[in-house]
Design a protein around this motif. Structure first.
Motif, mmCIF file in Angstrom:
data_model
loop_
_atom_site.group_PDB
_atom_site.id
_atom_site.type_symbol
_atom_site.label_atom_id
_atom_site.label_comp_id
_atom_site.label_asym_id
_atom_site.label_seq_id
_atom_site.Cartn_x
_atom_site.Cartn_y
_atom_site.Cartn_z
ATOM 1 N N PRO A 113 0.828 -1.205 0.000
ATOM 2 C CA PRO A 113 0.000 0.000 0.000
ATOM 3 C C PRO A 113 0.866 1.261 0.000
ATOM 4 O O PRO A 113 1.950 1.274 0.588
ATOM 5 C CB PRO A 113 -0.804 -0.110 1.296
ATOM 6 N N ASP B 147 4.633 16.250 5.024
ATOM 7 C CA ASP B 147 5.509 15.169 4.569
ATOM 8 C C ASP B 147 6.269 15.487 3.290
ATOM 9 O O ASP B 147 7.249 14.809 2.974
ATOM 10 C CB ASP B 147 4.698 13.891 4.335
ATOM 11 N N PRO C 68 2.068 4.824 1.169
ATOM 12 C CA PRO C 68 1.996 5.474 2.477
ATOM 13 C C PRO C 68 1.075 6.688 2.422
ATOM 14 O O PRO C 68 0.948 7.341 1.387
ATOM 15 C CB PRO C 68 3.434 5.894 2.757
ATOM 16 N N HIS C 69 0.423 6.958 3.536
ATOM 17 C CA HIS C 69 -0.430 8.148 3.622
ATOM 18 C C HIS C 69 0.466 9.369 3.740
ATOM 19 O O HIS C 69 1.386 9.398 4.549
ATOM 20 C CB HIS C 69 -1.346 8.055 4.847
ATOM 21 N N LEU C 70 0.229 10.366 2.917
ATOM 22 C CA LEU C 70 1.029 11.585 2.940
ATOM 23 C C LEU C 70 0.236 12.731 3.545
ATOM 24 O O LEU C 70 -0.874 13.037 3.115
ATOM 25 C CB LEU C 70 1.462 11.969 1.519
ATOM 26 N N ASP C 71 0.819 13.343 4.571
ATOM 27 C CA ASP C 71 0.261 14.546 5.173
ATOM 28 C C ASP C 71 0.946 15.750 4.538
ATOM 29 O O ASP C 71 2.036 15.620 3.967
ATOM 30 C CB ASP C 71 0.511 14.545 6.683
ATOM 31 N N LYS D 259 9.175 8.840 9.515
ATOM 32 C CA LYS D 259 8.004 7.969 9.610
ATOM 33 C C LYS D 259 8.238 6.659 8.863
ATOM 34 O O LYS D 259 7.737 5.626 9.273
ATOM 35 C CB LYS D 259 6.753 8.638 9.029
#
Length: 85
Positions: free
Chosen positions: A35, A43, A37-40, A60
């Motif tokens: 998957p 980031d 990665p979730h990016l804020d 992270k």
């Protein structure tokens, strides 16, 4: 032997296989996709057309990827994969 030769016995033996290299992989199912990665917003940023990851994002991730990232927090540490051997 990389060439695929077809024959009556070959069709029967390969009908259930995902790929011809299954014996080398050692299992019957392909690996699931990794998957993303979730990016804020903190980031990354854009430098022209390039997405640049920040040290916060790289921390992270948890490990050095060895790509020589601009903001690599692992530079100069034992985890630095770009350090000379």
């Amino acid at each position: 032997m990389w060439a695929h030769q077809s024959g009556p016995q070959d069709d029967e033996s390969h009908e259930d296989k995902v790929c011809d290299n299954q014996e080398m992989h050692g299992n019957d199912t392909p690996a699931p996709p990794t998957p993303a990665p979730h990016l804020d917003p903190e980031d990354y940023y854009f430098d022209g057309p390039n997405m640049v990851f920040t040290a916060a994002f790289l921390l992270k991730r948890g490990t050095c990827c060895g790509s020589g990232c601009r903001h690599c927090p692992y530079r100069g540490t034992p985890q630095d994969k770009n350090a000379p051997a």
